[in-house]
Design a protein around this motif. Structure first.
Motif, PDB file in Angstrom:
ATOM      1  N   UNK A   1      40.881 -51.667 -39.212  1.00 17.10           N
ATOM      2  CA  UNK A   1      39.462 -51.576 -38.883  1.00 17.10           C
ATOM      3  C   UNK A   1      39.283 -51.352 -37.388  1.00 17.10           C
ATOM      4  N   UNK A   2      38.194 -50.695 -37.008  1.00 19.47           N
ATOM      5  CA  UNK A   2      37.893 -50.589 -35.573  1.00 19.47           C
ATOM      6  C   UNK A   2      37.531 -51.953 -35.015  1.00 19.47           C
ATOM      7  N   UNK A   3      37.650 -52.101 -33.713  1.00 16.43           N
ATOM      8  CA  UNK A   3      37.390 -53.394 -33.085  1.00 16.43           C
ATOM      9  C   UNK A   3      35.973 -53.892 -33.335  1.00 16.43           C
ATOM     10  N   UNK A   4      35.007 -52.971 -33.407  1.00 21.43           N
ATOM     11  CA  UNK A   4      33.627 -53.398 -33.668  1.00 21.43           C
ATOM     12  C   UNK A   4      33.499 -54.083 -35.028  1.00 21.43           C
ATOM     13  N   UNK A   5      34.185 -53.550 -36.017  1.00 23.07           N
ATOM     14  CA  UNK A   5      34.154 -54.168 -37.348  1.00 23.07           C
ATOM     15  C   UNK A   5      34.852 -55.523 -37.323  1.00 23.07           C
ATOM     16  N   UNK A   6      35.915 -55.617 -36.538  1.00 20.51           N
ATOM     17  CA  UNK A   6      36.623 -56.885 -36.417  1.00 20.51           C
ATOM     18  C   UNK A   6      35.732 -57.941 -35.769  1.00 20.51           C
ATOM     19  N   UNK A   7      34.942 -57.500 -34.805  1.00 28.98           N
ATOM     20  CA  UNK A   7      33.999 -58.420 -34.156  1.00 28.98           C
ATOM     21  C   UNK A   7      33.011 -58.968 -35.183  1.00 28.98           C
ATOM     22  N   UNK A   8      32.498 -58.102 -36.068  1.00 26.38           N
ATOM     23  CA  UNK A   8      31.560 -58.539 -37.105  1.00 26.38           C
ATOM     24  C   UNK A   8      32.239 -59.508 -38.069  1.00 26.38           C
ATOM     25  N   UNK A   9      33.488 -59.226 -38.431  1.00 26.20           N
ATOM     26  CA  UNK A   9      34.213 -60.092 -39.364  1.00 26.20           C
ATOM     27  C   UNK A   9      34.537 -61.460 -38.762  1.00 26.20           C
ATOM     28  N   UNK A  10      34.455 -61.564 -37.437  1.00 29.66           N
ATOM     29  CA  UNK A  10      34.733 -62.840 -36.799  1.00 29.66           C
ATOM     30  C   UNK A  10      33.806 -63.943 -37.285  1.00 29.66           C
ATOM     31  N   UNK A  11      32.539 -63.597 -37.567  1.00 24.24           N
ATOM     32  CA  UNK A  11      31.590 -64.620 -38.025  1.00 24.24           C
ATOM     33  C   UNK A  11      31.990 -65.213 -39.371  1.00 24.24           C
ATOM     34  N   UNK A  12      32.175 -64.395 -40.431  1.00 28.38           N
ATOM     35  CA  UNK A  12      32.585 -65.008 -41.708  1.00 28.38           C
ATOM     36  C   UNK A  12      33.964 -65.652 -41.655  1.00 28.38           C
ATOM     37  N   UNK A  13      34.850 -65.147 -40.786  1.00 28.81           N
ATOM     38  CA  UNK A  13      36.157 -65.788 -40.660  1.00 28.81           C
ATOM     39  C   UNK A  13      35.997 -67.209 -40.140  1.00 28.81           C
ATOM     40  N   UNK A  14      35.223 -67.353 -39.065  1.00 24.92           N
ATOM     41  CA  UNK A  14      34.968 -68.692 -38.534  1.00 24.92           C
ATOM     42  C   UNK A  14      34.213 -69.560 -39.526  1.00 24.92           C
ATOM     43  N   UNK A  15      33.277 -68.968 -40.259  1.00 26.33           N
ATOM     44  CA  UNK A  15      32.446 -69.692 -41.224  1.00 26.33           C
ATOM     45  C   UNK A  15      33.298 -70.327 -42.316  1.00 26.33           C
ATOM     46  N   UNK A  16      34.116 -69.520 -42.980  1.00 26.81           N
ATOM     47  CA  UNK A  16      34.891 -70.032 -44.114  1.00 26.81           C
ATOM     48  C   UNK A  16      36.128 -70.817 -43.683  1.00 26.81           C
ATOM     49  N   UNK A  17      36.677 -70.520 -42.503  1.00 21.50           N
ATOM     50  CA  UNK A  17      37.874 -71.222 -42.045  1.00 21.50           C
ATOM     51  C   UNK A  17      37.555 -72.576 -41.432  1.00 21.50           C
TER      52      UNK A  17
END
Length: 430
Positions: free
Chosen positions: A329-345
């Protein structure tokens, strides 16, 4: 006959108001003081722990340390915290929750200062190991204190909201990193990070003045008439099954968390080629998601129950970890995924403190809760080292995914096997 030899019949309280803030509106002054003291303690605890993952890249570069060996310092901290948590919980059953909390905070604050002045990696390894004893004991004493001070119908939300302080502490560590690494050369900035980690010592003044021992704990110690529980009693009778399953659940939830959060800063700066300062935004998305996860998890712990919270979030964490690490994924998409990653982890931690408090009788609560959570922390402590070691033969992204998914699977299975404890009323029986 001891409590552990008797069949357990539990009383539960009805949960009428399920809004997130209901517990705080209905608190008395003593409960609010305990809440804020524990929230501040957990925030500073989180800040202190997350400092090392944030400076690990600098330490690797300055002292030419292998990634696996550098991860070992994180592992050793968590292993020693497992011992400290068990001992801290046992001591809290003997001398009180508040006194144990004060002592453990002073302990890990002092050794954070020691970390700031070490001269080589071996010295840092030893200092982090000794610091971990207080780090683990602080959680054990604070979690039991909160669980006993709050009424059963609000316990999940109150204890879970305190857990959100970890994300605040993580955010403070990232903010300190951005400021200090901009103001000082990397060779000295990492030392100032550990100096900041000594701030929890200031909390002791507040604890001594305003926070009182829960009446249920004081009554339980008084009723024992000098007969103290054995440190091994949590491994006997019907309590043994609870201890084994709760320890496995704690292992899974913490192993997954540490596999992700310990190495994500390094993943961003190496495989994603971001600088320390530019990675701050990506970590901020992760932290904001983590904070939201804690609050939502706190609400869900009383709304849908502890077990359903664990089952839902463990599956969510597996899905997002795989997306974050395995897709190109591009870095921008990774930035967006950071929220649900932190949320569920992170969000499932909101139910752990209340859950472990409710699984054990008062006379064994500190020992049981301290052992299970910190056994999980100790085994989970292997994950930073194992991820770092495996990254020498595969990508860091693959190493993170392998260990995180395995850990969350263990968490799911153990949580499924344990009973629901939502609303369980605690008693002062010895």
């Amino acid at each position: 006959m001891s409590t552990t030899d008797q069949p357990q019949v539990f009383e539960t309280a009805a949960i009428e108001d399920t809004s997130l803030a209901a517990f705080y509106r209905d608190m008395d002054t003593a409960e609010r003081r305990t809440f804020w003291a524990c929230a501040a303690g957990w925030a500073l605890d989180g800040m202190d722990f997350m400092i090392y993952p944030l400076v690990i890249g600098t330490i690797i570069a300055i002292w030419k340390v292998d990634a696996g060996y550098a991860g070992l310092a994180g592992t050793v901290t968590l292993l020693s915290s497992a011992v400290g948590g068990w001992l801290g919980g046992y001591i809290a059953d003997r001398i009180g929750r508040v006194r144990t909390l004060q002592f453990t905070i002073l302990w890990f604050s002092f050794f954070s200062l020691v970390c700031a002045v070490v001269q080589n990696f071996d010295q840092l390894l030893i200092a982090r190991a000794v610091l971990g004893l207080g780090f683990g004991g602080e959680w054990a004493a604070g979690a039991v204190l909160m669980g006993e001070a709050i009424r059963p119908q609000y316990r999940g939300r109150a204890v879970g909201s305190v857990q959100s302080g970890w994300a605040v502490g993580w955010g403070l560590a990232v903010l300190a990193q951005a400021i200090l690494f901009s103001a000082f050369p990397a060779e000295t900035a990492w030392r100032w990070m550990f100096v900041i980690g000594a701030l929890p010592a200031l909390l002791v003044f507040y604890l001594r003045r305003y926070v009182k021992e829960p009446e249920i704990a004081a009554a339980a110690r008084q009723s024992r008439s000098g007969q103290q529980p054995s440190i091994l009693e949590i491994f006997s009778g019907p309590i043994l099954k609870t201890t084994v399953l709760a320890s496995l659940a704690a292992t899974g939830c913490q192993g997954g968390y540490y596999a992700v959060t310990f190495w994500v800063p390094r993943f961003l700066t190496t495989e994603r080629k971001l600088s320390i300062v530019s990675s701050t935004g990506y970590l901020s998305a992760l932290i904001i998601g983590s904070f939201a996860g804690y609050l939502v998890g706190a609400w869900l712990a009383d709304r849908i129950g502890r077990r359903n919270l664990f089952l839902t979030f463990s599956l969510g964490a597996i899905a997002v970890v795989l997306l974050y690490t395995q897709l190109t994924l591009p870095n921008n998409a990774l930035w967006v995924l950071g929220f649900p990653l932190g949320f569920f982890a992170s969000g499932y931690f909101s139910g752990m403190g209340a859950f472990l408090t409710e699984l054990y009788p008062t006379r064994l609560r500190g020992s049981g809760q301290g052992f299970c959570y910190n056994f999980g922390r100790g085994i989970g402590a292997l994950f930073p080292f194992l991820v770092g070691a495996l990254s020498n033969s595969t990508s860091l992204a693959n190493a993170i995914a392998i260990f995180a998914v395995a850990a969350y699977a263990v968490f799911f299975i153990a949580a499924y096997a344990l009973p629901e404890t939502r609303g369980r009323v605690l008693h002062a029986e010895a």
